[in-house]
Design a protein around this motif. Sequence first.
Motif, PDB file in Angstrom:
ATOM      1  N   GLU A 157       0.817  -1.213   0.000  1.00  0.00           N
ATOM      2  CA  GLU A 157       0.000   0.000   0.000  1.00  0.00           C
ATOM      3  C   GLU A 157       0.852   1.264   0.000  1.00  0.00           C
ATOM      4  O   GLU A 157       0.452   2.300  -0.542  1.00  0.00           O
ATOM      5  CB  GLU A 157      -0.930   0.009   1.222  1.00  0.00           C
ATOM      6  CG  GLU A 157      -1.899  -1.149   1.274  1.00  0.00           C
ATOM      7  CD  GLU A 157      -2.839  -1.183   0.070  1.00  0.00           C
ATOM      8  OE1 GLU A 157      -3.194  -0.096  -0.436  1.00  0.00           O
ATOM      9  OE2 GLU A 157      -3.210  -2.290  -0.352  1.00  0.00           O
ATOM     10  N   LEU A 158       2.031   1.184   0.593  1.00  0.00           N
ATOM     11  CA  LEU A 158       2.853   2.383   0.786  1.00  0.00           C
ATOM     12  C   LEU A 158       3.395   2.942  -0.533  1.00  0.00           C
ATOM     13  O   LEU A 158       3.378   4.157  -0.764  1.00  0.00           O
ATOM     14  CB  LEU A 158       4.007   2.076   1.741  1.00  0.00           C
ATOM     15  CG  LEU A 158       4.865   3.263   2.189  1.00  0.00           C
ATOM     16  CD1 LEU A 158       4.020   4.254   2.981  1.00  0.00           C
ATOM     17  CD2 LEU A 158       6.043   2.786   3.019  1.00  0.00           C
ATOM     18  N   VAL A 159       3.873   2.067  -1.406  1.00  0.00           N
ATOM     19  CA  VAL A 159       4.519   2.536  -2.642  1.00  0.00           C
ATOM     20  C   VAL A 159       3.563   3.341  -3.525  1.00  0.00           C
ATOM     21  O   VAL A 159       3.887   4.472  -3.912  1.00  0.00           O
ATOM     22  CB  VAL A 159       5.153   1.369  -3.426  1.00  0.00           C
ATOM     23  CG1 VAL A 159       5.693   1.860  -4.761  1.00  0.00           C
ATOM     24  CG2 VAL A 159       6.279   0.748  -2.609  1.00  0.00           C
ATOM     25  N   PRO A 160       2.365   2.834  -3.868  1.00  0.00           N
ATOM     26  CA  PRO A 160       1.487   3.648  -4.722  1.00  0.00           C
ATOM     27  C   PRO A 160       1.039   4.939  -4.058  1.00  0.00           C
ATOM     28  O   PRO A 160       0.906   5.969  -4.728  1.00  0.00           O
ATOM     29  CB  PRO A 160       0.301   2.714  -5.006  1.00  0.00           C
ATOM     30  CG  PRO A 160       0.386   1.627  -4.001  1.00  0.00           C
ATOM     31  CD  PRO A 160       1.814   1.491  -3.636  1.00  0.00           C
ATOM     32  N   THR A 161       0.819   4.913  -2.750  1.00  0.00           N
ATOM     33  CA  THR A 161       0.410   6.130  -2.036  1.00  0.00           C
ATOM     34  C   THR A 161       1.500   7.187  -2.096  1.00  0.00           C
ATOM     35  O   THR A 161       1.246   8.364  -2.416  1.00  0.00           O
ATOM     36  CB  THR A 161       0.075   5.808  -0.568  1.00  0.00           C
ATOM     37  OG1 THR A 161      -0.987   4.860  -0.526  1.00  0.00           O
ATOM     38  CG2 THR A 161      -0.343   7.072   0.185  1.00  0.00           C
ATOM     39  N   CYS A 162       2.741   6.794  -1.797  1.00  0.00           N
ATOM     40  CA  CYS A 162       3.861   7.738  -1.799  1.00  0.00           C
ATOM     41  C   CYS A 162       4.168   8.226  -3.214  1.00  0.00           C
ATOM     42  O   CYS A 162       4.509   9.395  -3.415  1.00  0.00           O
ATOM     43  CB  CYS A 162       5.097   7.098  -1.178  1.00  0.00           C
ATOM     44  SG  CYS A 162       4.929   6.712   0.583  1.00  0.00           S
ATOM     45  N   LEU A 163       4.051   7.338  -4.179  1.00  0.00           N
ATOM     46  CA  LEU A 163       4.310   7.713  -5.569  1.00  0.00           C
ATOM     47  C   LEU A 163       3.314   8.773  -6.029  1.00  0.00           C
ATOM     48  O   LEU A 163       3.697   9.772  -6.663  1.00  0.00           O
ATOM     49  CB  LEU A 163       4.232   6.482  -6.470  1.00  0.00           C
ATOM     50  CG  LEU A 163       4.469   6.692  -7.963  1.00  0.00           C
ATOM     51  CD1 LEU A 163       5.849   7.268  -8.224  1.00  0.00           C
ATOM     52  CD2 LEU A 163       4.299   5.371  -8.721  1.00  0.00           C
ATOM     53  N   TYR A 164       2.056   8.593  -5.701  1.00  0.00           N
ATOM     54  CA  TYR A 164       1.050   9.561  -6.127  1.00  0.00           C
ATOM     55  C   TYR A 164       1.278  10.923  -5.464  1.00  0.00           C
ATOM     56  O   TYR A 164       1.094  11.963  -6.102  1.00  0.00           O
ATOM     57  CB  TYR A 164      -0.351   9.052  -5.807  1.00  0.00           C
ATOM     58  CG  TYR A 164      -1.435   9.953  -6.372  1.00  0.00           C
ATOM     59  CD1 TYR A 164      -1.705   9.959  -7.739  1.00  0.00           C
ATOM     60  CD2 TYR A 164      -2.156  10.812  -5.554  1.00  0.00           C
ATOM     61  CE1 TYR A 164      -2.669  10.787  -8.276  1.00  0.00           C
ATOM     62  CE2 TYR A 164      -3.124  11.654  -6.077  1.00  0.00           C
ATOM     63  CZ  TYR A 164      -3.373  11.637  -7.431  1.00  0.00           C
ATOM     64  OH  TYR A 164      -4.315  12.475  -7.972  1.00  0.00           O
ATOM     65  N   LYS A 165       1.704  10.909  -4.212  1.00  0.00           N
ATOM     66  CA  LYS A 165       1.977  12.184  -3.534  1.00  0.00           C
ATOM     67  C   LYS A 165       3.141  12.912  -4.198  1.00  0.00           C
ATOM     68  O   LYS A 165       3.153  14.141  -4.279  1.00  0.00           O
ATOM     69  CB  LYS A 165       2.242  11.949  -2.048  1.00  0.00           C
ATOM     70  CG  LYS A 165       0.989  11.570  -1.271  1.00  0.00           C
ATOM     71  CD  LYS A 165       1.276  11.359   0.206  1.00  0.00           C
ATOM     72  CE  LYS A 165      -0.008  11.041   0.969  1.00  0.00           C
ATOM     73  NZ  LYS A 165       0.235  10.807   2.415  1.00  0.00           N
ATOM     74  N   GLN A 166       4.117  12.147  -4.680  1.00  0.00           N
ATOM     75  CA  GLN A 166       5.213  12.768  -5.421  1.00  0.00           C
ATOM     76  C   GLN A 166       4.701  13.432  -6.699  1.00  0.00           C
ATOM     77  O   GLN A 166       5.119  14.527  -7.063  1.00  0.00           O
ATOM     78  CB  GLN A 166       6.269  11.718  -5.781  1.00  0.00           C
ATOM     79  CG  GLN A 166       7.126  11.273  -4.621  1.00  0.00           C
ATOM     80  CD  GLN A 166       8.048  12.368  -4.130  1.00  0.00           C
ATOM     81  OE1 GLN A 166       8.792  12.953  -4.901  1.00  0.00           O
ATOM     82  NE2 GLN A 166       7.986  12.654  -2.838  1.00  0.00           N
ATOM     83  N   LEU A 167       3.800  12.753  -7.366  1.00  0.00           N
ATOM     84  CA  LEU A 167       3.236  13.301  -8.598  1.00  0.00           C
ATOM     85  C   LEU A 167       2.436  14.574  -8.312  1.00  0.00           C
ATOM     86  O   LEU A 167       2.498  15.539  -9.085  1.00  0.00           O
ATOM     87  CB  LEU A 167       2.344  12.272  -9.279  1.00  0.00           C
ATOM     88  CG  LEU A 167       3.042  11.032  -9.851  1.00  0.00           C
ATOM     89  CD1 LEU A 167       2.025  10.128 -10.527  1.00  0.00           C
ATOM     90  CD2 LEU A 167       4.120  11.428 -10.834  1.00  0.00           C
ATOM     91  N   GLU A 168       1.691  14.577  -7.223  1.00  0.00           N
ATOM     92  CA  GLU A 168       0.925  15.767  -6.862  1.00  0.00           C
ATOM     93  C   GLU A 168       1.848  16.959  -6.634  1.00  0.00           C
ATOM     94  O   GLU A 168       1.587  18.074  -7.112  1.00  0.00           O
ATOM     95  CB  GLU A 168       0.094  15.505  -5.608  1.00  0.00           C
ATOM     96  CG  GLU A 168      -1.141  14.660  -5.830  1.00  0.00           C
ATOM     97  CD  GLU A 168      -1.997  14.573  -4.591  1.00  0.00           C
ATOM     98  OE1 GLU A 168      -3.228  14.710  -4.700  1.00  0.00           O
ATOM     99  OE2 GLU A 168      -1.432  14.363  -3.492  1.00  0.00           O
ATOM    100  N   THR A 169       2.924  16.746  -5.900  1.00  0.00           N
ATOM    101  CA  THR A 169       3.881  17.817  -5.634  1.00  0.00           C
ATOM    102  C   THR A 169       4.517  18.318  -6.922  1.00  0.00           C
ATOM    103  O   THR A 169       4.662  19.524  -7.144  1.00  0.00           O
ATOM    104  CB  THR A 169       4.977  17.325  -4.669  1.00  0.00           C
ATOM    105  OG1 THR A 169       4.368  16.909  -3.431  1.00  0.00           O
ATOM    106  CG2 THR A 169       5.991  18.420  -4.378  1.00  0.00           C
ATOM    107  N   ALA A 170       4.908  17.376  -7.792  1.00  0.00           N
ATOM    108  CA  ALA A 170       5.533  17.751  -9.062  1.00  0.00           C
ATOM    109  C   ALA A 170       4.557  18.516  -9.947  1.00  0.00           C
ATOM    110  O   ALA A 170       4.912  19.520 -10.575  1.00  0.00           O
ATOM    111  CB  ALA A 170       6.037  16.501  -9.773  1.00  0.00           C
TER     112      ALA A 170
END
Length: 422
Positions: A157-170
């Motif tokens: 669960e952690l990887v997709p959640t953290c990845l999406y947050k990176q995309l939001e910031t970018a």
Amino acid sequence: MKALEHPNRNRFFRQMGLKWYNVAPIDDETGLPILQEQQPYGMYHCHQVSSSMVREIKRATRAAGSVIKKTWEVVRGFDDETLLSLGFPKRSLRVIKADSSLPFAMRLDWCWNELTGDKKIVEINCQTPSFWFECLEGNRFAAHHFNLGDPNPEAKELVPTCLYKQLETAAQKLGKKVNQCTVGFTALNNVEDMGTMHWLSQHLKGCNATSLLFPLEFLGIKENVGLFYTRNNTKIDILFMWYPLEWAIHDRDEQGKLLWDSLEQLILKQKVVLVNFASGFVLQPKSLFSLITDLGWDFFGGDAATVFEYFPKTSMLAENIGHSYFAKPILGRQGEGGYAVYNQDMLVEGSGKNEWYTSQAYVYQDLLDLPTIEIEDNEMTALWGSWLINNGEEEFASAGVGLRLSTGPITDDLSYWCPIGI
């Protein structure tokens, strides 16, 4: 060794999705794998570990993440002269100062020796995709196959959640929403790097962003316009490029023109956002370990005990460490150029002696006693790895533990992956 020759080995790794269960060295001139020198990488074996040991490594990893974050913040505030003294290439300075985003992910390599009590981080690897799938996905598959427990259940669960947050910031930096962006995933065109990037890109499903996966040679630069996937001329908004920045500053096009100036301008003008590139490079020089030693325990306040317990004494001067130490190039990778000295005598040298590494300035660390693990009556040197992922809340979360084994005392890129299970 049965773990490398077992008749079920190939099918096991293919079912897992690990295409690089065999690896080959890369030719320095062509950049292509030397297939006739291919060697086994994945072991058909699952090393049993206790849940308490895995919990302790993850707890130590999270604690180290706090120290690493503070160090990252310190380095970003340094002037040019200080950065140069730490081994940062001059051409890298502007982009690392411009990227204020906390790095997305990194792998910590550990000397985790329960017998001697040595539990120290020996490397921070922030710009490599290596050993990510193995820790977070491969161990789960292997543990189930060998009737053991998953050592990294949190990763699913952690990887997709953290990845999406990176995309939001970018996307926010570009003034866009994630579903308005084209996201690129690229790395060197070898089966391990591209296979890992494919695995990472699969975690984007459901976020409605357009994503592309392609090898680095299909990444094009249009000066003052942007980065493009050259096969269909698609403009890239957000790029996950797992490729060393210290190599990128020397890359040239087919006409021999340096590419860095154009790429640098695109980054500085925010024509594109490169995740974990400049921000991650801040943590790449091994001189950061020396800086942590020099800053001292008092500087880190509540994290002082973490520094004492998990970070080895390191210096850019061998005499500050003593007569026994491990030496490594400041921008070293995969054990290249490393060597160990014991009581002023050369103890062991790494197999790689590429001049790119051996001509660099060195750092010197306390000489640690790496643990050994016996596999089928073969005693092998063990290097533990653990992952930290930016959780999107300005902190690092622990996400995955894994084990590499080597027949020699220095782990290099041809050492084995040994799956683990609880």
